[in-house]
Design a protein around this motif. Sequence first.
Motif, PDB file in Angstrom:
ATOM      1  N   ASP A 176       0.967  -1.166  -0.085  1.00 12.37           N
ATOM      2  CA  ASP A 176      -0.063   0.049  -0.135  1.00 12.37           C
ATOM      3  C   ASP A 176       0.827   1.123  -0.156  1.00 12.37           C
ATOM      4  O   ASP A 176       0.270   2.315   0.549  1.00 12.37           O
ATOM      5  CB  ASP A 176      -0.901  -0.015   1.258  1.00 12.37           C
ATOM      6  CG  ASP A 176      -0.456  -0.067   2.554  1.00 12.37           C
ATOM      7  OD1 ASP A 176       0.915  -0.214   2.600  1.00 12.37           O
ATOM      8  OD2 ASP A 176      -1.193  -0.310   3.523  1.00 12.37           O
ATOM      9  N   GLY A 177       1.986   1.201  -0.359  1.00 16.28           N
ATOM     10  CA  GLY A 177       2.976   2.254  -0.664  1.00 16.28           C
ATOM     11  C   GLY A 177       4.334   2.118  -0.472  1.00 16.28           C
ATOM     12  O   GLY A 177       4.676   0.945  -0.499  1.00 16.28           O
ATOM     13  N   TYR A 179       7.727   2.422   1.868  1.00 14.99           N
ATOM     14  CA  TYR A 179       8.033   2.344   3.187  1.00 14.99           C
ATOM     15  C   TYR A 179       9.359   2.817   3.683  1.00 14.99           C
ATOM     16  O   TYR A 179      10.315   2.574   2.553  1.00 14.99           O
ATOM     17  CB  TYR A 179       7.880   0.931   3.816  1.00 14.99           C
ATOM     18  CG  TYR A 179       6.436   0.754   4.131  1.00 14.99           C
ATOM     19  CD1 TYR A 179       6.005   0.808   5.533  1.00 14.99           C
ATOM     20  CD2 TYR A 179       5.530   0.313   3.165  1.00 14.99           C
ATOM     21  CE1 TYR A 179       4.733   0.516   5.847  1.00 14.99           C
ATOM     22  CE2 TYR A 179       4.299   0.249   3.451  1.00 14.99           C
ATOM     23  CZ  TYR A 179       3.674   0.200   4.696  1.00 14.99           C
ATOM     24  OH  TYR A 179       2.553   0.000   5.072  1.00 14.99           O
ATOM     25  N   LYS A 190       7.872   2.484   8.478  1.00 19.01           N
ATOM     26  CA  LYS A 190       6.940   3.689   8.458  1.00 19.01           C
ATOM     27  C   LYS A 190       6.364   3.887   6.953  1.00 19.01           C
ATOM     28  O   LYS A 190       7.182   4.095   6.009  1.00 19.01           O
ATOM     29  CB  LYS A 190       7.226   5.022   8.878  1.00 19.01           C
ATOM     30  CG  LYS A 190       7.360   4.834  10.538  1.00 19.01           C
ATOM     31  CD  LYS A 190       7.891   5.968  11.122  1.00 19.01           C
ATOM     32  CE  LYS A 190       8.107   6.174  12.700  1.00 19.01           C
ATOM     33  NZ  LYS A 190       8.655   7.302  13.039  1.00 19.01           N
ATOM     34  N   LYS A 191       5.344   3.853   6.635  1.00 20.37           N
ATOM     35  CA  LYS A 191       4.760   4.283   5.191  1.00 20.37           C
ATOM     36  C   LYS A 191       5.059   5.675   4.956  1.00 20.37           C
ATOM     37  O   LYS A 191       4.746   6.575   5.729  1.00 20.37           O
ATOM     38  CB  LYS A 191       3.126   3.843   5.014  1.00 20.37           C
ATOM     39  CG  LYS A 191       3.089   4.106   3.435  1.00 20.37           C
ATOM     40  CD  LYS A 191       1.789   3.509   3.108  1.00 20.37           C
ATOM     41  CE  LYS A 191       0.677   4.048   4.093  1.00 20.37           C
ATOM     42  NZ  LYS A 191      -0.607   3.456   3.709  1.00 20.37           N
ATOM     43  N   SER A 193       4.017   9.120   2.940  1.00 15.22           N
ATOM     44  CA  SER A 193       3.061   9.722   2.231  1.00 15.22           C
ATOM     45  C   SER A 193       3.478  10.413   0.785  1.00 15.22           C
ATOM     46  O   SER A 193       2.658  10.575  -0.058  1.00 15.22           O
ATOM     47  CB  SER A 193       2.477  10.966   3.013  1.00 15.22           C
ATOM     48  OG  SER A 193       3.378  11.937   3.537  1.00 15.22           O
ATOM     49  N   SER A 230      -2.433   0.005  -2.684  1.00 13.01           N
ATOM     50  CA  SER A 230      -2.758  -1.593  -2.631  1.00 13.01           C
ATOM     51  C   SER A 230      -4.115  -1.792  -3.344  1.00 13.01           C
ATOM     52  O   SER A 230      -5.166  -1.149  -2.921  1.00 13.01           O
ATOM     53  CB  SER A 230      -2.674  -2.064  -1.059  1.00 13.01           C
ATOM     54  OG  SER A 230      -3.224  -3.311  -0.971  1.00 13.01           O
ATOM     55  N   GLY A 237      -2.096   5.859  -0.154  1.00 11.13           N
ATOM     56  CA  GLY A 237      -0.649   5.326  -0.889  1.00 11.13           C
ATOM     57  C   GLY A 237       0.451   6.349  -0.653  1.00 11.13           C
ATOM     58  O   GLY A 237       0.321   7.220   0.314  1.00 11.13           O
ATOM     59  N   THR A 238       1.144   6.158  -1.439  1.00  8.62           N
ATOM     60  CA  THR A 238       2.635   7.240  -1.513  1.00  8.62           C
ATOM     61  C   THR A 238       2.382   8.012  -2.678  1.00  8.62           C
ATOM     62  O   THR A 238       2.232   7.264  -3.656  1.00  8.62           O
ATOM     63  CB  THR A 238       3.809   6.375  -1.449  1.00  8.62           C
ATOM     64  OG1 THR A 238       4.026   5.726  -0.256  1.00  8.62           O
ATOM     65  CG2 THR A 238       4.872   7.343  -1.392  1.00  8.62           C
ATOM     66  N   SER A 251      14.162   6.637   3.073  1.00  6.77           N
ATOM     67  CA  SER A 251      14.182   5.434   3.068  1.00  6.77           C
ATOM     68  C   SER A 251      15.424   4.629   3.278  1.00  6.77           C
ATOM     69  O   SER A 251      16.638   5.355   3.073  1.00  6.77           O
ATOM     70  CB  SER A 251      13.663   4.987   1.620  1.00  6.77           C
ATOM     71  OG  SER A 251      13.778   3.455   1.635  1.00  6.77           O
TER      72      SER A 251
END
Length: 319
Positions: A176-177, A179, A190-191, A193, A230, A237-238, A251
Motif C-alpha cells: 500500500d505504498g 516504506y 513507516k509508510k 506519504s 494497494s 498510498g504514496t 528510506s
Amino acid sequence: MDTIVLKFGGSSVADNEKLKLVAQKITGLYEKKHNIVVVVSAQGKTTDKLIEDAKELSEKPNNRELDVLLSSGEQISSSKLSLLLNKMGYPSISLTGWQAGIYTNNTNQNAIIKCINTGRIREELEDGKIVIIAGFQGINENMDITTLGRGGSDTTAVAISASLGAKNCYIFSDVDGVYTTDPNRLPQAKKLSALSYEEMLEISSEGAKVLHNRCVEIGEKFKVPIITKSTFNNKPGTVISDIIEENTIKSIVKKEVSRLSIIGNGMTRNFNNLKLILDIIEENKLDMLEFHVTESKVSITFKDKIADDILEKIHEKLV
C-alpha cells in the motif's frame, strides 16, 4: 473530464476473485465521471511460466517468437477484465499494446517506447468506454510484437499517462505504498506519504520492488504524479511527484550484498545525520570499504554482510 490511469500488477489480477476486486475499484472511479484507462500485467506468475515453457522447447528461444509468447499473458488479463466489466454493465474494451498505438524500438525483451499514438484510446474514451490495455508490450517498425522487460507494465502505464495528459497515474499492487525500509524485515517501518521522483529513483535503483526506475524516469520527465496503492485495502498510498524542498530521511535499503543506502533529499547538507550514521558504524566495529554521499543518497559498502539489527539501529536513529 479528467483522465486517470490505473495499473494493476500480477498479484492484483491473479484469479477471478481478485479481478472482481479490481473491477470494483475501477467502477468506483468511473462513476465519479472520470475517463478511465487501465493497464494490466499478466496474472500471477504467468510470465515466468511462459519463459519456462519456451526454454523447455528451445535452449535459446528465438527473440521475436519469445516476445509473441510473453505478450499473451497481459492479453489474457485485459480480455478477462473487460469481459467482467461488460457483464457488470460498464462499457469497456481491451486493447493490445499495438492496438493502443504503443511504438517501440526493435529491441526484444527490453524494448524502449518511442511514441504512443493515442488516437484509438481517445476514440474509445469519447464513446464512454473504460479502456483496458495490455501492459508490457508494443510494436516495432517491422510490425512485430516487442516486450518492455522488467517493470514493463508500470512503464506502459506512466507513458500512457504522459501521452494522454492524465491527472494521475495509480500503480496498484499488493503493497500500500513505499516504506522507510522493508516492512517484512523491520516491523517499525513507516509508510511514506510522499516522495520526490529523484528519491524514488534512488530507492528503485537500490532494489526496492515497488516501482521500476524506468517508469519513474518517465514520470519525472513529463511531470506525471504517480500514486502507489494497494488493490486489497483503501489506505492512502504514496505520492511520487516533483517535491524538492523536504530534507528528511525517506528510506533505508539493505541489499543482500554488504551495502546499505540511506535515501532522502539534502543528504550533503545534513551533517548531523552523517555523524549519526558514522557513530553507529564505529560503535558496532563495522569495516567499511566505501562511504559515498550524494545530494539524495548515502551508500555504504561493508567488508562483510551486515545484520538486520544494524538496519534497525540506523532506522531508529534517523527515521
